[in-house]
Design a protein around this motif. Structure first.
Motif, PDB file in Angstrom:
ATOM      1  N   GLN B  14       0.839  -1.187   0.000  1.00 49.64           N
ATOM      2  CA  GLN B  14       0.000   0.000   0.000  1.00 49.64           C
ATOM      3  C   GLN B  14       0.877   1.241   0.000  1.00 49.64           C
ATOM      4  OE1 GLN B  14      -3.540  -0.084   0.109  1.00 49.64           O
ATOM      5  NE2 GLN B  14      -3.213  -2.255  -0.288  1.00 49.64           N
ATOM      6  N   GLU B  15       0.338   2.317  -0.542  1.00 51.85           N
ATOM      7  CA  GLU B  15       1.051   3.591  -0.510  1.00 51.85           C
ATOM      8  C   GLU B  15       1.462   3.930   0.917  1.00 51.85           C
ATOM      9  OE1 GLU B  15      -1.367   6.621  -2.403  1.00 51.85           O
ATOM     10  OE2 GLU B  15       0.210   6.966  -3.859  1.00 51.85           O
ATOM     11  N   ARG B  80       4.989   5.312  -3.190  1.00 52.26           N
ATOM     12  CA  ARG B  80       3.907   6.016  -3.866  1.00 52.26           C
ATOM     13  C   ARG B  80       3.415   5.163  -5.025  1.00 52.26           C
ATOM     14  NH1 ARG B  80       7.811  11.278  -4.601  1.00 52.26           N
ATOM     15  NH2 ARG B  80       8.006  11.825  -2.386  1.00 52.26           N
ATOM     16  N   ALA B  81       2.201   5.436  -5.482  1.00 50.06           N
ATOM     17  CA  ALA B  81       1.668   4.682  -6.616  1.00 50.06           C
ATOM     18  C   ALA B  81       2.597   4.789  -7.825  1.00 50.06           C
ATOM     19  CB  ALA B  81       0.270   5.178  -6.965  1.00 50.06           C
ATOM     20  N   ALA B  82       3.263   5.934  -7.967  1.00 54.10           N
ATOM     21  CA  ALA B  82       4.170   6.147  -9.104  1.00 54.10           C
ATOM     22  C   ALA B  82       5.413   5.272  -9.034  1.00 54.10           C
ATOM     23  CB  ALA B  82       4.590   7.619  -9.166  1.00 54.10           C
ATOM     24  N   ASP B  83       5.662   4.636  -7.888  1.00 55.38           N
ATOM     25  CA  ASP B  83       6.804   3.722  -7.777  1.00 55.38           C
ATOM     26  C   ASP B  83       6.502   2.363  -8.406  1.00 55.38           C
ATOM     27  OD1 ASP B  83       7.463   4.937  -4.419  1.00 55.38           O
ATOM     28  OD2 ASP B  83       8.313   5.613  -6.334  1.00 55.38           O
ATOM     29  N   THR B  84       5.255   2.150  -8.795  1.00 54.02           N
ATOM     30  CA  THR B  84       4.881   0.891  -9.443  1.00 54.02           C
ATOM     31  C   THR B  84       5.715   0.700 -10.706  1.00 54.02           C
ATOM     32  OG1 THR B  84       2.625   0.898  -8.580  1.00 54.02           O
ATOM     33  CG2 THR B  84       3.013  -0.328 -10.621  1.00 54.02           C
ATOM     34  N   ALA B  85       6.471  -0.375 -10.755  1.00 52.83           N
ATOM     35  CA  ALA B  85       7.410  -0.628 -11.853  1.00 52.83           C
ATOM     36  C   ALA B  85       8.102  -1.951 -11.582  1.00 52.83           C
ATOM     37  CB  ALA B  85       8.443   0.489 -11.948  1.00 52.83           C
ATOM     38  N   SER B  86       8.950  -2.356 -12.515  1.00 56.68           N
ATOM     39  CA  SER B  86       9.850  -3.484 -12.286  1.00 56.68           C
ATOM     40  C   SER B  86      11.223  -2.938 -11.935  1.00 56.68           C
ATOM     41  CB  SER B  86       9.935  -4.372 -13.524  1.00 56.68           C
ATOM     42  OG  SER B  86       8.720  -5.053 -13.744  1.00 56.68           O
ATOM     43  N   VAL B 109       2.300  -0.726  -6.144  1.00 59.92           N
ATOM     44  CA  VAL B 109       1.938   0.106  -5.007  1.00 59.92           C
ATOM     45  C   VAL B 109       0.513   0.592  -5.214  1.00 59.92           C
ATOM     46  CG1 VAL B 109       2.511   2.129  -3.631  1.00 59.92           C
ATOM     47  CG2 VAL B 109       4.328   0.846  -4.782  1.00 59.92           C
ATOM     48  N   SER B 110      -0.362   0.174  -4.333  1.00 64.50           N
ATOM     49  CA  SER B 110      -1.781   0.529  -4.465  1.00 64.50           C
ATOM     50  C   SER B 110      -2.105   1.773  -3.647  1.00 64.50           C
ATOM     51  CB  SER B 110      -2.653  -0.632  -3.991  1.00 64.50           C
ATOM     52  OG  SER B 110      -2.375  -1.796  -4.726  1.00 64.50           O
TER      53      SER B 110
END
Lengths: 115, 111
Positions: B14-15, B80-86, B109-110
Protein backbone atom coordinates in the motif's frame (compact mmCIF):
# COMPACT_ATOMS: atom_id res chain seq x y z
CA UNK A 1 19.40 17.13 -24.22
CA UNK A 2 17.92 14.35 -26.32
CA UNK A 3 17.96 10.86 -24.94
CA UNK A 4 18.49 7.55 -26.70
CA UNK A 5 15.97 7.02 -29.45
CA UNK A 6 14.98 3.81 -31.19
CA UNK A 7 12.95 3.08 -34.28
CA UNK A 8 10.56 1.66 -35.08
CA UNK A 9 8.77 1.50 -31.73
CA UNK A 10 6.83 -1.54 -32.89
CA UNK A 11 7.52 -3.98 -35.70
CA UNK A 12 5.38 -6.89 -36.83
CA UNK A 13 6.97 -9.18 -39.35
CA UNK A 14 6.37 -12.55 -40.88
CA UNK A 15 8.54 -15.50 -40.01
CA UNK A 16 11.48 -15.73 -42.38
CA UNK A 17 11.69 -12.00 -43.14
CA UNK A 18 14.67 -9.82 -42.25
CA UNK A 19 14.29 -6.84 -39.90
CA UNK A 20 16.46 -3.85 -39.12
CA UNK A 21 16.24 -1.99 -35.83
CA UNK A 22 17.81 1.40 -35.33
CA UNK A 23 19.32 3.11 -32.32
CA UNK A 24 20.43 6.74 -31.98
CA UNK A 25 22.61 7.08 -28.87
CA UNK A 26 23.16 10.20 -26.81
CA UNK A 27 25.65 12.47 -28.53
CA UNK A 28 29.13 12.01 -27.12
CA UNK A 29 28.49 8.56 -25.67
CA UNK A 30 31.21 6.24 -26.90
CA UNK A 31 29.63 3.00 -25.70
CA UNK A 32 26.46 1.49 -27.14
CA UNK A 33 24.72 -1.69 -26.02
CA UNK A 34 21.93 -3.87 -27.43
CA UNK A 35 19.77 -6.06 -25.21
CA UNK A 36 16.85 -8.39 -25.76
CA UNK A 37 14.01 -8.71 -23.24
CA UNK A 38 11.49 -11.46 -23.60
CA UNK A 39 8.10 -11.05 -21.92
CA UNK A 40 8.43 -11.09 -18.15
CA UNK A 41 12.16 -11.70 -18.29
CA UNK A 42 15.30 -9.77 -17.55
CA UNK A 43 17.60 -8.19 -20.08
CA UNK A 44 19.75 -10.45 -22.21
CA UNK A 45 22.97 -8.83 -23.42
CA UNK A 46 23.51 -9.09 -27.17
CA UNK A 47 26.40 -6.87 -28.28
CA UNK A 48 28.29 -3.72 -27.35
CA UNK A 49 30.38 -1.16 -29.21
CA UNK A 50 33.08 1.02 -27.74
CA UNK A 51 34.35 3.78 -30.02
CA UNK A 52 36.22 2.31 -32.96
CA UNK A 53 37.21 -0.89 -31.16
CA UNK A 54 36.01 -4.28 -32.34
CA UNK A 55 32.54 -4.92 -30.89
CA UNK A 56 31.90 -7.52 -28.23
CA UNK A 57 29.52 -9.91 -29.97
CA UNK A 58 29.56 -12.57 -27.29
CA UNK A 59 25.84 -12.26 -26.54
CA UNK A 60 24.49 -12.70 -30.05
CA UNK A 61 22.31 -15.86 -29.96
CA UNK A 62 22.94 -16.99 -33.53
CA UNK A 63 24.53 -15.93 -36.80
CA UNK A 64 21.15 -14.57 -37.88
CA UNK A 65 21.86 -11.61 -35.61
CA UNK A 66 24.31 -8.88 -36.55
CA UNK A 67 24.86 -5.25 -35.66
CA UNK A 68 26.78 -2.32 -37.03
CA UNK A 69 27.77 1.05 -35.73
CA UNK A 70 29.50 3.81 -37.65
CA UNK A 71 31.96 5.56 -35.37
CA UNK A 72 30.14 6.85 -32.32
CA UNK A 73 26.79 7.38 -33.97
CA UNK A 74 23.81 5.36 -35.08
CA UNK A 75 23.67 1.59 -34.71
CA UNK A 76 21.50 -0.92 -36.50
CA UNK A 77 20.66 -4.42 -35.30
CA UNK A 78 19.71 -6.79 -38.09
CA UNK A 79 17.90 -10.07 -37.61
CA UNK A 80 17.82 -12.28 -40.68
CA UNK A 81 15.24 -14.99 -41.37
CA UNK A 82 13.26 -14.09 -38.24
CA UNK A 83 11.81 -16.83 -36.08
CA UNK A 84 8.93 -16.67 -33.63
CA UNK A 85 11.34 -16.99 -30.70
CA UNK A 86 12.88 -13.66 -31.81
CA UNK A 87 9.72 -11.91 -30.61
CA UNK A 88 10.81 -9.61 -27.80
CA UNK A 89 11.55 -6.01 -26.93
CA UNK A 90 14.97 -4.96 -28.19
CA UNK A 91 16.55 -2.28 -26.04
CA UNK A 92 19.48 -0.06 -26.86
CA UNK A 93 21.54 1.81 -24.29
CA UNK A 94 24.48 4.16 -24.41
CA UNK A 95 26.98 5.36 -21.84
CA UNK A 96 29.93 7.70 -21.65
CA UNK A 97 32.35 4.81 -21.76
CA UNK A 98 32.20 1.05 -21.86
CA UNK A 99 32.84 0.58 -18.19
CA UNK A 100 30.56 -0.87 -15.58
CA UNK A 101 31.06 2.18 -13.38
CA UNK A 102 29.04 4.31 -15.79
CA UNK A 103 25.26 4.28 -15.85
CA UNK A 104 23.57 3.23 -19.03
CA UNK A 105 20.89 5.37 -20.65
CA UNK A 106 18.19 3.32 -22.31
CA UNK A 107 15.99 3.98 -25.28
CA UNK A 108 12.28 3.11 -25.23
CA UNK A 109 12.87 -0.12 -27.12
CA UNK A 110 11.49 -1.74 -30.25
CA UNK A 111 8.80 -4.35 -29.71
CA UNK A 112 9.29 -7.03 -32.35
CA UNK A 113 6.52 -9.51 -33.07
CA UNK A 114 7.20 -12.36 -35.47
CA UNK A 115 4.03 -14.02 -36.77
CA UNK B 1 23.72 -17.66 -17.02
CA UNK B 2 22.03 -15.10 -14.81
CA UNK B 3 24.46 -13.14 -12.63
CA UNK B 4 21.91 -11.25 -10.55
CA UNK B 5 18.71 -12.73 -9.19
CA UNK B 6 16.08 -10.52 -7.58
CA UNK B 7 13.80 -11.58 -4.80
CA UNK B 8 10.85 -11.48 -4.50
CA UNK B 9 9.61 -11.83 -8.07
CA UNK B 10 6.58 -9.71 -7.23
CA UNK B 11 5.68 -7.42 -4.34
CA UNK B 12 2.38 -5.74 -3.62
CA UNK B 13 2.10 -3.02 -0.97
CA UNK B 14 0.00 0.00 0.00
CA UNK B 15 1.05 3.59 -0.51
CA UNK B 16 3.15 4.83 2.37
CA UNK B 17 4.64 1.42 3.15
CA UNK B 18 8.27 0.54 2.57
CA UNK B 19 9.33 -1.87 -0.18
CA UNK B 20 12.43 -4.02 0.05
CA UNK B 21 13.88 -5.93 -2.86
CA UNK B 22 16.90 -8.18 -2.77
CA UNK B 23 19.49 -9.16 -5.33
CA UNK B 24 21.95 -12.03 -5.14
CA UNK B 25 24.84 -12.57 -7.51
CA UNK B 26 27.49 -15.18 -8.13
CA UNK B 27 30.89 -13.70 -8.97
CA UNK B 28 33.11 -10.91 -7.68
CA UNK B 29 31.97 -7.51 -8.84
CA UNK B 30 33.27 -3.96 -9.14
CA UNK B 31 29.86 -2.27 -9.03
CA UNK B 32 26.19 -3.04 -8.68
CA UNK B 33 23.48 -0.87 -10.18
CA UNK B 34 19.72 -0.73 -9.72
CA UNK B 35 17.36 0.22 -12.54
CA UNK B 36 13.62 0.80 -12.81
CA UNK B 37 11.46 -0.15 -15.78
CA UNK B 38 7.96 1.13 -16.40
CA UNK B 39 5.56 -0.68 -18.71
CA UNK B 40 8.14 -3.01 -20.24
CA UNK B 41 10.04 -0.26 -22.01
CA UNK B 42 13.30 1.59 -21.38
CA UNK B 43 15.10 1.30 -18.07
CA UNK B 44 16.05 4.22 -15.88
CA UNK B 45 19.15 4.17 -13.72
CA UNK B 46 18.45 4.61 -10.01
CA UNK B 47 21.70 4.17 -8.13
CA UNK B 48 25.17 2.66 -8.35
CA UNK B 49 27.04 1.19 -5.41
CA UNK B 50 30.70 0.25 -5.60
CA UNK B 51 32.14 -2.93 -4.16
CA UNK B 52 33.94 -0.98 -1.41
CA UNK B 53 30.72 0.72 -0.29
CA UNK B 54 28.25 -0.83 2.12
CA UNK B 55 25.33 1.58 1.94
CA UNK B 56 24.16 4.40 -0.26
CA UNK B 57 21.18 6.75 -0.19
CA UNK B 58 19.39 8.71 -2.87
CA UNK B 59 16.17 10.44 -1.88
CA UNK B 60 13.74 7.72 -0.75
CA UNK B 61 16.08 4.99 -1.96
CA UNK B 62 18.52 3.13 0.23
CA UNK B 63 20.84 0.49 -1.21
CA UNK B 64 23.03 -1.88 0.76
CA UNK B 65 25.74 -4.18 -0.48
CA UNK B 66 27.19 -7.19 1.31
CA UNK B 67 30.02 -8.57 -0.79
CA UNK B 68 30.66 -11.43 1.64
CA UNK B 69 27.13 -12.70 1.00
CA UNK B 70 27.11 -11.52 -2.61
CA UNK B 71 23.85 -9.71 -2.08
CA UNK B 72 22.31 -6.27 -2.27
CA UNK B 73 19.03 -4.79 -1.17
CA UNK B 74 17.00 -1.85 -2.44
CA UNK B 75 14.68 -0.15 0.02
CA UNK B 76 12.07 2.33 -1.15
CA UNK B 77 10.63 4.25 1.77
CA UNK B 78 7.17 5.84 1.92
CA UNK B 79 6.19 4.28 -1.39
CA UNK B 80 3.91 6.02 -3.87
CA UNK B 81 1.67 4.68 -6.62
CA UNK B 82 4.17 6.15 -9.10
CA UNK B 83 6.80 3.72 -7.78
CA UNK B 84 4.88 0.89 -9.44
CA UNK B 85 7.41 -0.63 -11.85
CA UNK B 86 9.85 -3.48 -12.29
CA UNK B 87 13.18 -3.12 -10.53
CA UNK B 88 16.36 -4.77 -11.79
CA UNK B 89 19.78 -5.15 -10.32
CA UNK B 90 22.70 -5.19 -12.71
CA UNK B 91 26.14 -6.45 -11.90
CA UNK B 92 29.46 -6.53 -13.64
CA UNK B 93 31.89 -9.39 -13.45
CA UNK B 94 35.21 -7.93 -12.36
CA UNK B 95 37.19 -7.00 -15.43
CA UNK B 96 34.24 -6.86 -17.81
CA UNK B 97 32.60 -3.78 -19.28
CA UNK B 98 29.15 -5.27 -19.68
CA UNK B 99 26.35 -5.52 -17.14
CA UNK B 100 24.31 -8.60 -16.38
CA UNK B 101 20.71 -7.97 -15.38
CA UNK B 102 18.51 -10.10 -13.18
CA UNK B 103 14.90 -11.00 -13.96
CA UNK B 104 13.56 -8.19 -11.83
CA UNK B 105 11.08 -7.61 -9.04
CA UNK B 106 7.67 -6.35 -10.09
CA UNK B 107 6.45 -3.82 -7.50
CA UNK B 108 2.80 -2.80 -7.29
CA UNK B 109 1.94 0.11 -5.01
CA UNK B 110 -1.78 0.53 -4.47
CA UNK B 111 -3.32 3.88 -3.49
Amino acid sequence: GAGVSQSPSNKVTEKGKDVELRCDPISGHTALYWYRQRLGQGLEFLIYFQGNSAPDKSGLPSDRFSAERTGESVSTLTIQRTQQEDSAVYLCASSHRAASSYEQYFGPGTRLTVT
Amino acid sequence: SQQGEEDPQALSIQEGENATMNCSYKTSINNLQWYRQNSGRGLVHLILIRSNEREKHSGRLRVTLDTSKKSSSLLITASRAADTASYFCATDEAGYSTLTFGKGTMLLVSP
